[in-house]
Design a protein around this motif. Structure first.
Motif, short mmCIF file in Angstrom:
data_model
loop_
_atom_site.label_atom_id
_atom_site.label_comp_id
_atom_site.label_asym_id
_atom_site.label_seq_id
_atom_site.Cartn_x
_atom_site.Cartn_y
_atom_site.Cartn_z
N ALA A 1 -101.62 -8.59 11.54
CA ALA A 1 -101.72 -7.89 12.68
C ALA A 1 -102.66 -7.33 13.63
CB ALA A 1 -101.25 -6.71 11.81
N LEU A 2 -103.56 -6.82 12.95
CA LEU A 2 -104.78 -5.96 14.10
C LEU A 2 -104.94 -7.86 14.86
CD1 LEU A 2 -106.79 -4.46 11.02
CD2 LEU A 2 -105.54 -3.70 13.09
N VAL A 3 -105.16 -8.77 14.54
CA VAL A 3 -106.22 -10.10 15.32
C VAL A 3 -104.64 -9.56 16.44
CG1 VAL A 3 -106.09 -12.15 15.71
CG2 VAL A 3 -107.02 -11.08 13.86
N HIS A 4 -103.26 -10.09 16.44
CA HIS A 4 -102.55 -10.33 16.97
C HIS A 4 -102.10 -8.93 18.32
CE1 HIS A 4 -98.38 -11.44 18.42
NE2 HIS A 4 -97.81 -10.41 17.82
N GLU A 5 -102.64 -7.45 18.30
CA GLU A 5 -102.37 -6.81 18.88
C GLU A 5 -103.71 -6.83 19.47
OE1 GLU A 5 -99.87 -5.14 19.48
OE2 GLU A 5 -99.03 -5.93 17.71
N LEU A 6 -104.99 -7.17 19.19
CA LEU A 6 -105.94 -6.91 19.39
C LEU A 6 -105.98 -8.21 20.82
CD1 LEU A 6 -108.88 -6.97 16.82
CD2 LEU A 6 -108.66 -5.29 18.98
N LEU A 7 -105.60 -8.84 20.27
CA LEU A 7 -105.53 -10.06 21.81
C LEU A 7 -104.14 -10.47 22.41
CD1 LEU A 7 -106.44 -14.12 19.43
CD2 LEU A 7 -108.28 -12.08 20.85
N GLY A 8 -103.66 -9.71 22.05
CA GLY A 8 -101.88 -8.90 23.06
C GLY A 8 -102.29 -7.94 23.57
N THR A 9 -101.16 -7.00 23.43
CA THR A 9 -100.84 -6.35 23.79
C THR A 9 -101.33 -4.87 23.46
OG1 THR A 9 -99.25 -5.83 22.62
CG2 THR A 9 -98.38 -6.94 24.59
N MET A 10 -102.02 -4.67 22.19
CA MET A 10 -103.10 -3.63 21.61
C MET A 10 -101.71 -2.53 21.67
SD MET A 10 -106.40 -2.61 21.28
CE MET A 10 -107.51 -1.25 20.71
N ASP A 11 -100.84 -3.05 21.04
CA ASP A 11 -100.30 -1.33 20.85
C ASP A 11 -101.07 -0.63 19.63
OD1 ASP A 11 -97.93 0.05 19.63
OD2 ASP A 11 -96.23 -1.15 19.86
N LYS A 12 -100.80 0.88 19.68
CA LYS A 12 -101.60 1.78 19.24
C LYS A 12 -101.06 1.75 17.72
CE LYS A 12 -105.26 3.24 21.20
NZ LYS A 12 -105.33 4.20 22.39
N GLU A 13 -99.15 1.99 17.67
CA GLU A 13 -98.64 2.20 16.69
C GLU A 13 -98.49 1.25 15.98
OE1 GLU A 13 -94.06 3.60 16.83
OE2 GLU A 13 -95.37 4.49 18.15
N LYS A 14 -98.85 -0.43 16.31
CA LYS A 14 -99.16 -1.09 15.41
C LYS A 14 -100.13 -1.49 14.39
CE LYS A 14 -95.10 -3.72 16.84
NZ LYS A 14 -94.19 -4.85 18.29
N ILE A 15 -101.39 -1.20 16.06
CA ILE A 15 -102.01 -0.61 14.92
C ILE A 15 -102.83 -0.07 13.57
CG2 ILE A 15 -105.07 -1.10 15.88
CD1 ILE A 15 -104.72 -2.30 18.13
N ALA A 16 -102.27 1.17 14.17
CA ALA A 16 -102.13 2.37 13.67
C ALA A 16 -101.86 1.79 12.22
CB ALA A 16 -102.20 3.77 13.70
N GLY A 17 -100.37 1.22 12.19
CA GLY A 17 -99.85 1.48 10.93
C GLY A 17 -100.77 -0.31 10.10
N ALA A 18 -101.39 -1.00 10.66
CA ALA A 18 -101.64 -2.04 10.08
C ALA A 18 -103.16 -1.58 10.10
CB ALA A 18 -101.76 -3.46 11.02
N LEU A 19 -104.32 -0.63 10.30
CA LEU A 19 -105.20 -0.06 9.81
C LEU A 19 -105.29 0.58 8.57
CD1 LEU A 19 -107.63 1.39 13.13
CD2 LEU A 19 -107.85 -0.35 10.61
N ASP A 20 -103.57 0.77 8.78
CA ASP A 20 -103.03 2.61 7.17
C ASP A 20 -103.79 1.50 6.26
OD1 ASP A 20 -102.18 4.89 6.98
OD2 ASP A 20 -101.21 4.08 6.31
N GLY A 21 -102.64 0.82 6.19
CA GLY A 21 -102.79 -0.55 4.95
C GLY A 21 -104.12 -1.28 4.87
N LEU A 22 -104.34 -1.06 5.37
CA LEU A 22 -105.80 -1.31 5.47
C LEU A 22 -107.21 -0.41 4.61
CD1 LEU A 22 -106.62 -4.10 8.17
CD2 LEU A 22 -107.27 -4.37 4.75
N VAL A 23 -107.32 0.99 5.35
CA VAL A 23 -107.90 1.89 5.07
C VAL A 23 -108.11 2.84 3.89
CG1 VAL A 23 -109.14 3.67 6.06
CG2 VAL A 23 -108.11 1.74 7.08
#
Lengths: 337, 150, 540
Positions: free
Chosen positions: B48-70
């Motif tokens: 999910a993070l790669v998808h956002e980084l290379l794509g639209t950088m949707d903050k909410e989705k990034i936060a969600g994916a990061l949350d799972g990992l962190v």
């Protein structure tokens, strides 16, 4: 390192077998002393070990229940995975011993993959099951060397085993399976770092020893073509405790024999004893009926308790204040009621 | 395989190296999300993070994916640096796959790192909060008990 | 360059498993048992120490004590002797352990945990080990090994999940318990086990609540149940001549969310007019002794039969609790029986004879309630639980030490209209532990608990996302005590409750006042309130 050592030990055994046949004294040791000693160690060791386990009591009733209990009449119990009767236990043990039920339990979540896929853990089950059944079949086939005339059922087994009628001599399915299964089990031990982490010298040694036995056997049947008649004569004479002169025996056969004898002598001291132990496992061979029938612990002993009387004495004032009924009055006399 | 998929795969691979080597093949190999929750957390969320980084950088989705990992890394046996190192593992991976990292991507990764840091802290704070809550609860019941061994 | 700024070496492999070095870190270990608790119980080597200390102040002859202890147990437990001998290290158990999955520490494989003690067994008790040492898998017993045992035996919740998958049924719970027994011999124990044991021993329950405090708690709950229902609910304490002795885990009367389950029991008993009593002396069903040794298990458990005999009841009913039921089901009769002074349990309401408890004379509340529902003896309105979307977490011990799988589900299906199962390989006999059982549920150990609970939480998260689950039900006091924290961290928004809490919500009682809230005081959803007046019986 453990793996390397065990390969070296097995190779040394093979060499000893091959070389030993070349001198008369060596032959005598290999064909007389070693087989009888190995057999004796195996029999005494195996039964001593099993008896020692059996001698130790089972103080508590601790089956691992793997299904619904038998309690309320209208809820269907799981009769095999959570047996409540002797027959249930018998079925559970049979499933465990003949089909490796517990190893088969490794199911995967269906949502992970759309298709049915055999996971690595199912391969462990398959590999283990294939190995054990093939080994049993091979051992039964070997009985033909010790019995004259050969019983019909052994002939039947052999026909079944060479069902595909490929090759000359015809290839036994069990030979192929046992080699493939051993190779897989060995590969798995090497490949999976977690399993490698826990693997001991003895784990590799058992595998390599079995592999040595199987490979030497296969070589004799399909490639080197040992004179089977002389082997049989020798085997019959061993069984009759009148060993004949072994000078006609092929060195490869002696190597095979030595490996088998090593396996037999090593067996009682090794994890291979799981063969006997599995029958005695208290988490599997007890019915889940511990509330229906009392299990007795032979060494049950009295323990120090905090009795009701001591407790009442200690909290007398508080019990009284709280209006909780008491057994004894303030003077310690039992109340009559 | 798409470039994105290659990046995800290599990133997962690298990130899982933070666990003892005996664990790699299980964490990386077992695909059942319930049999391998740690490996699955990495696969799912790094993708999910790669998808956002290379794509639209949707903050909410990034936060969600990061949350799972962190959230996971914050309770495992890691120093803060080790716990968040997986974010920086992305740089060499992209370097390997596409040669160079564009400046905008560099700053996106930096942003990711900062977000991860915030989340890490909030997870750690949450842990201490939960610990205090438990302590308080036990203290309250123990006070009600007042008994215990003399 | 930024990419070289932070460079941390990848974790080194554990390498040779025989290396016993472990690191005790704050937040991921349990504190040692306070000396006063050991002294009170008469256990060896009471002293001040902590696991992170380098000197553990072991008795001078600790090695002999351990080896003698092993020898003694090898002669007493076939399980122990057999499990030391027959493991083939196939690794089928490896990924079945929640601690292995959550910590990613290879030594948390159940097989590795057992090898810690097996290696010492081989070295000192087998011929090959004595002759060939490490080549035969043997290992010297050193102080570091003791520390390693402590580290890993207190990182096992005795949940027995691995034993389901083992081809020989090797039960790590058995090995861990005996491992802990051995550690107890030299005074290496944890306070979260020993203090509750000492408290239970003295006062009857694990927080050390004295009889008047016990009565206050019970009366308070009875008042609250009365208030909710508008009925007069009382709970008899130490009443002689009652038909049934009811034993529950003490958390039910002093902790939430257990408390709501207690309200549920009380309301149920009142509605069916059960002739029962609770006991202040045997006021703890949960057996913390079972986390430390067989002997302590027996010393605590003895109170239940003794009290049943003193009160002259006919049989015993047990509340929702996991480890408690492992002991009641598999140990009590053997240890403290025979219970020949009691009668074979018969439900006074339905007349059902609980044949399966013919000897032990103790019935699980879920069996009892499922039987009531099956016979249509209680009216239930499951709409009163419509604000909960429920999943059920099989508590380890009732699942793998009893097989109590369908009874709670049967009840749930009658008290709730929104019940969803978690994935198949995380429930029933394959259920994942909460990660806090067997005495590990203490706050100082929270990080280890969060790791161990991750596989369970992961499955809860899945049903939350898929079905909107907001309540996890379970029948274990440790679950109820520790899963709320766990879920608050991993899956915020999912609460924890007991089966009988939902029974209490759904139970339509004769003459009760209209319910506007559930047992937690939360208002019922609007349509439920509207339906509340003419609630029809929804039982089978």
């Amino acid at each position: 390192m453990n793996a390397l050592y065990s390969v070296l030990v097995v190779l040394a055994l093979v060499l000893a077998g091959l070389a030993g046949g070349r001198v008369e004294a060596g032959r005598a040791v290999l064909t007389l002393a070693v087989p009888y000693a190995a057999l004796a160690i195996f029999l005494v060791g195996f039964f001593a070990r099993v008896l020692r386990w059996a001698w130790v009591p089972v103080p508590f009733h601790i089956p691992t229940t793997c299904g619904q209990q038998k309690a309320l009449a209208w809820i269907k119990p799981s009769k095999v995975d959570n047996p409540s009767s002797r027959w249930g236990v018998f079925a559970r043990m049979a499933a465990e011993i003949l089909l490796f039920r517990s190893l088969f339990r490794n199911n995967r979540a269906r949502m992970a993959e759309k298709r049915l896929i055999l996971g690595e853990s199912k391969y462990l089950w398959l590999g283990a099951l294939a190995f054990h059944w093939a080994l049993l079949l091979i051992q039964l086939r070997h009985l033909r060397l010790f019995i004259e005339p050969v019983p019909a059922w052994i002939d039947g087994l052999e026909r079944l085993d060479s069902f595909f009628q490929v090759g000359a001599p015809q290839i036994y399915l069990s030979d192929v399976i046992v080699l493939a299964a051993l190779a897989y089990l060995l590969y798995r031990r090497f490949r999976d770092p977690a399993v490698r982490f826990i693997s001991l010298f003895t784990d590799y040694f058992a595998l390599f020893l079995l592999l040595g036995v199987a490979v030497s056997g296969v070589l004799m049947r399909y490639f080197v073509r040992v004179d089977i008649l002389s082997v049989k004569q020798f085997a019959l004479s061993l069984a009759a405790f009148h060993p004949i002169d072994p000078s006609t025996l092929n060195p490869l056969f002696l190597a095979h024999l030595l490996l088998v004898c090593t396996l037999a002598a090593y067996f009682p001291f090794s994890k291979l004893m799981h063969m006997g132990g599995v029958f005695l496992s208290p988490t599997r061979n007890l019915a889940n009926d511990s509330r229906r029938r009392r299990h007795v612990n032979p060494w049950n002993y009295p323990v120090k308790k905090h009795t009701y009387a001591e407790w009442e004495e200690e909290f007398r004032d508080k019990l009284k204040a709280a209006g909780i009924p008491l057994e004894a009055d303030d003077a310690g006399n039992a109340r009559t009621n | 395989m798409s470039v994105e998929a290659v990046i995800v795969e290599r990133w997962v691979d690298r990130a899982l190296k933070s666990y003892p080597s005996e664990m790699h093949s299980f964490l990386g190999g077992e695909k059942d999300p319930f049999r391998n929750p740690v490996g699955n957390t990495f696969r799912e969320n790094l993708a999910a993070l790669v998808h956002e980084l290379l794509g639209t950088m949707d903050k909410e989705k990034i936060a969600g994916a990061l949350d799972g990992l962190v959230r996971l890394r914050a309770v495992q046996n890691f120093t803060p640096g080790e716990a968040l190192h997986f974010v920086f593992d992305l740089r060499p991976v992209i370097g390997e796959v596409s040669g160079a990292i564009s400046d905008p991507l560099q700053s996106r990764i930096d942003e990711l790192a900062l977000m991860a840091f915030d989340q890490y802290m909030s997870c750690r704070e949450r842990i201490f909060e939960l610990r205090i809550n438990e302590l308080r609860m036990w203290a309250r019941s123990a006070a009600a008990g007042e008994g215990g061994t003399p | 360059m930024p990419e070289t700024l932070v460079q941390i070496e990848p974790k080194p492999p554990r390498g040779d498993w025989r290396n016993p070095k472990v690191e005790f870190r704050k937040g991921a270990m349990c504190y040692s048992a306070a000396a006063k608790n050991l002294t009170y119980l008469g256990l060896p080597n009471p002293r001040a120490w902590q696991p992170a200390d380098s000197d553990w102040k072991l008795p001078p002859d600790w090695k002999k004590i351990i080896l003698d202890g092993m020898k003694d147990r090898l002669a007493k437990y076939r399980s122990f002797r057999l499990f030391m001998d027959i493991c083939v290290r196939c690794g089928a158990c490896a990924d079945k352990c929640h601690f292995y999955l959550g910590t990613a520490d290879p030594k948390n494989m159940p097989v590795a945990r057992a090898e810690l003690i097996r290696s010492v067994y081989r070295r000192y008790f087998t011929l090959t080990g004595r002759l060939f040492g490490s080549l035969a898998g043997g290992r010297e017993l050193t102080e570091d090994v003791i520390k390693e045992w402590f580290y890993y035996f207190y990182q096992c919740t005795q949940c027995r999940r691995c034993s389901v998958f083992c081809p020989y049924g090797i039960d790590t719970a058995e090995i861990t318990l005996i491992g802990r027994e051995l550690l107890n011999l030299i005074g290496c124990n944890i306070n979260w086990v020993m203090e509750p044991v000492a408290n239970c021993y003295r006062t009857g329950n694990h927080l050390g609540i004295q009889p008047h405090g016990f009565k206050d708690s019970i009366d308070f709950a009875a008042d609250e149940a009365s208030e909710i229902t508008g009925l007069d609910i009382e709970v008899p304490i130490n009443r002689k001549g009652a038909e049934i002795l009811f034993v529950m885990p003490s958390a039910d009367y002093f902790a939430t969310p257990h408390y709501y389950t207690l309200l549920g029991y009380m309301m149920l008993f009142r509605e069916i007019g059960l002739d029962y009593t609770v006991s202040a002396y045997a006021s703890e069903g949960g057996n913390f002794g079972s986390f430390a040794s067989h002997e302590l298990m027996k010393r605590l458990n003895a109170k239940i039969y003794d009290e049943a005999r003193r009160l002259g009841v006919k049989w015993i009913l047990g509340g929702e609790c996991g480890h408690m039921w492992r002991v009641l089901h598999q140990y009590m009769d053997t240890m403290n029986g025979p219970a020949d002074f009691l009668e074979v349990p018969v439900s006074p309401i339905t007349g059902t004879v609980f044949e399966h408890a013919r000897s032990t004379k103790m019935v699980h509340i879920c069996e009892f309630t499922a039987d009531l529902i099956h016979h249509g003896k209680i009216k239930l309105d499951p709409r009163r639980n419509d604000h909960w979307t429920v999943t059920y977490h099989d508590s380890c011990n009732p699942a793998r030490g009893m097989g109590l799988l369908e009874e709670p589900r049967y009840i749930l299906n009658h008290v709730s209209r929104r019940f969803h199962e978690m994935p198949e390989n995380t429930i029933r006999e394959q259920t994942f532990c909460c990660g806090s059982g067997a005495g590990l549920g203490t706050d100082e150990n929270l990080e280890v608990r969060l790791r161990g609970g991750f596989p369970r939480a992961n499955a809860v998260k899945y049903v939350k996302q898929k079905h909107g689950v907001n309540l996890l039900t379970c029948i274990c006091a440790i679950d109820k005590a520790t899963l709320p924290t766990l879920l608050e961290y991993w899956v915020p928004g999912v609460e924890v409750g007991g089966i009988h809490e939902l029974v209490g919500n759904a139970l339509v009682m004769t003459g009760e006042k209209e319910r506007t809230t559930d047992l937690r005081g939360e208002p019922l959803a609007r349509e439920e309130v509207m339906a509340g007046g003419e609630s029809e019986a929804a039982h089978a």
